[in-house]
Each structure stands twice: as C-alpha cells, then as structure tokens.
Write a protein that holds these residues in place. Structure first.
Motif, short mmCIF file in Angstrom:
data_model
loop_
_atom_site.label_atom_id
_atom_site.label_comp_id
_atom_site.label_asym_id
_atom_site.label_seq_id
_atom_site.Cartn_x
_atom_site.Cartn_y
_atom_site.Cartn_z
N GLU A 67 1.29 12.02 5.41
CA GLU A 67 1.49 10.82 4.60
C GLU A 67 0.18 10.48 3.90
O GLU A 67 -0.87 10.36 4.55
N GLU A 121 -3.08 5.99 -3.97
CA GLU A 121 -4.42 5.89 -4.55
C GLU A 121 -5.23 7.14 -4.24
O GLU A 121 -5.94 7.67 -5.10
N GLU A 122 -5.13 7.64 -3.02
CA GLU A 122 -5.86 8.86 -2.65
C GLU A 122 -5.27 10.08 -3.35
O GLU A 122 -6.00 10.98 -3.78
N HIS A 138 0.86 -1.19 0.00
CA HIS A 138 0.00 0.00 0.00
C HIS A 138 0.90 1.24 0.00
O HIS A 138 1.17 1.83 1.05
N ALA A 177 -1.80 8.06 0.89
CA ALA A 177 -1.76 6.89 0.01
C ALA A 177 -1.74 7.34 -1.44
O ALA A 177 -2.40 8.32 -1.82
N THR A 214 2.65 4.88 -0.24
CA THR A 214 2.27 6.22 0.21
C THR A 214 3.36 7.22 -0.20
O THR A 214 4.46 6.83 -0.58
#
Length: 238
Positions: free
Chosen positions: A52, A56-57, A38, A54, A40
């Motif tokens: 921090e 994807e975000e 995952h 991610a 970041t």
C-alpha cells in the motif's frame, strides 16, 4: 500503436470533438466517491504480499506532463488536455516488479476505482510511454468529476479504460475469467483492448455497427452530466 503516432489534427474513427470535458460514465447520476484524507493505492495480485503506497509518494517529485486527447466510447472527444502525474511504467518498475512472486510473468493489470469501476488491461498497453497515473488536470489537482485522487490516463484507449479514483491495482499472470454480466453490461460489453484508433468499442460487435447506440447514450448521458454540473453550480452559489 498509440495515440501519439497519429496526426494531432486527426480524430479517431467515429469521434466528434466537443468543447468541454464533462463528468461521464455509468454513475453520473451519483455523487463522486468520498476520497480519504490520505489516499493510498493498494497493489496486489501476483505479488509476494500486497503493498500500500500513499498517492503522494507514488507520484513523487519527478512528475511528468502529458498533453493528450481524450476519447469517449460514446463518440465524443476532448482535445489537448494537460495531465500531470507519474508514468505507469515507472510505477511498475519501481514498486511492482521487485515485489512479484518468483517466476511470475505478468500479462494483465486490473485497475479499480473507489466508485467500483474497473478495467482489466494488457500489461503491454499500460507500459506505453504516454500512460500516466495522473493527479492533476489543467494545472490543478483532480476533482471528484474527473477522478480524484488519482486517474489512469491512456490516450490510446477509450475513456472506460481510463479508470477514475484509482485505489487498487492488481497484476495478473493471465486474463481473469469472465463472469455472467447483466443485460446492460452485455449490450455495452467492453473490448479487452479498447484501442480508439482500431475502433474497439465493443467486445463482440464491430465499431461501425455499435456507433448509433453509443451516440444515443451520449445524448442522454451528456444531458445528465449537464444537469449535474448546473446543480453543482447552484449549490455552490448558495
């Protein structure tokens, strides 16, 4: 002046087009870094506290497409690559600016990759319309050769400024002090702007003078990249 202000049919001074996009860089003899499950990106420097986020975000749902040429300082160019990701300017506006310490004026940004490579760019260069934090190339997620999970893409700067495997971004209120570089780093000293159309290949030497050295390096490193690619294909075939 950015790459997009120049004719699409033109190549910058001293560049020659090639028909493939190799894995290239000082660490081409080493495997790509391991990407966390995952991934970041940590934002730090002149912030009130590091944050921090991610990957994807960070990319979000409103991803952008960018068709652009890629120019390596060694003298080769690959044209019309299709990148996808989020505009660096949007990330700065959404996440960084609200977290700055009061009264801070950011002038530079240090981008670091999982492989240890880094580049310190002027903030204004990264706020250009065609600068992305990209997670896809050619319609597919980035692989290890080209910067998974996230790569800085700035067509107006040479490839060494387009940091791969981005994991940390620090905003700075001034240019950081330079250390004492090793001999090879002095020979290949990066330019603080690295603008391809101004041929800013080297920190102190003019572009036309350093071209032959970089062309020699290109020959050696492209051979290494080809061997690496062939080795990978053989391993996958087993």
């Amino acid at each position: 002046m950015t790459e997009t202000t120049h004719p699409r049919t033109a190549l910058p001074p001293g560049q020659r087009q090639i028909d493939f996009f190799p894995r290239f860089g000082r660490r081409v003899d080493q495997p790509p870094p391991t990407v966390p499950e995952h991934p970041t990106v940590v934002f730090g420097g002149a912030l009130t506290t590091p944050i921090e986020i991610a990957v994807e975000e960070l990319i979000g749902k409103d991803r952008r497409d960018l068709h652009a040429d890629f120019h390596c300082v060694a003298g080769w160019s690959v044209t019309d690559l299709q990148w996808e990701g989020v505009a660096f300017a949007e990330v700065y506006r959404r996440y960084v600016a609200p977290a700055l310490a009061p009264g801070t004026i950011v002038t530079h940004v240090r981008v670091r990759g999982l492989d240890g490579e880094l580049f310190v760019a002027e903030l204004d260069d990264l706020l250009a319309d065609d600068v992305l934090l990209a997670d896809r190339l050619g319609g597919r997620p980035l692989d290890g050769d080209h910067g998974a999970p996230l790569r800085l893409v700035n067509p107006a700067q040479y490839g060494y400024a387009n940091i791969k495997h981005v994991c940390r971004i620090d905003v700075l209120a001034g240019a950081p002090a330079a250390g004492s570089p090793a001999l090879v780093d002095r020979l290949l000293q990066s330019h603080p702007r690295a603008r391809v159309w101004e041929e800013e290949r080297h920190g102190t030497l003019p572009g036309w003078l350093i071209r032959p050295i970089y062309r020699l390096i290109k020959t050696v490193m492209l051979s290494a990249a080809a061997r690496h690619s062939e080795s990978g294909h053989q391993s996958n075939a087993k």
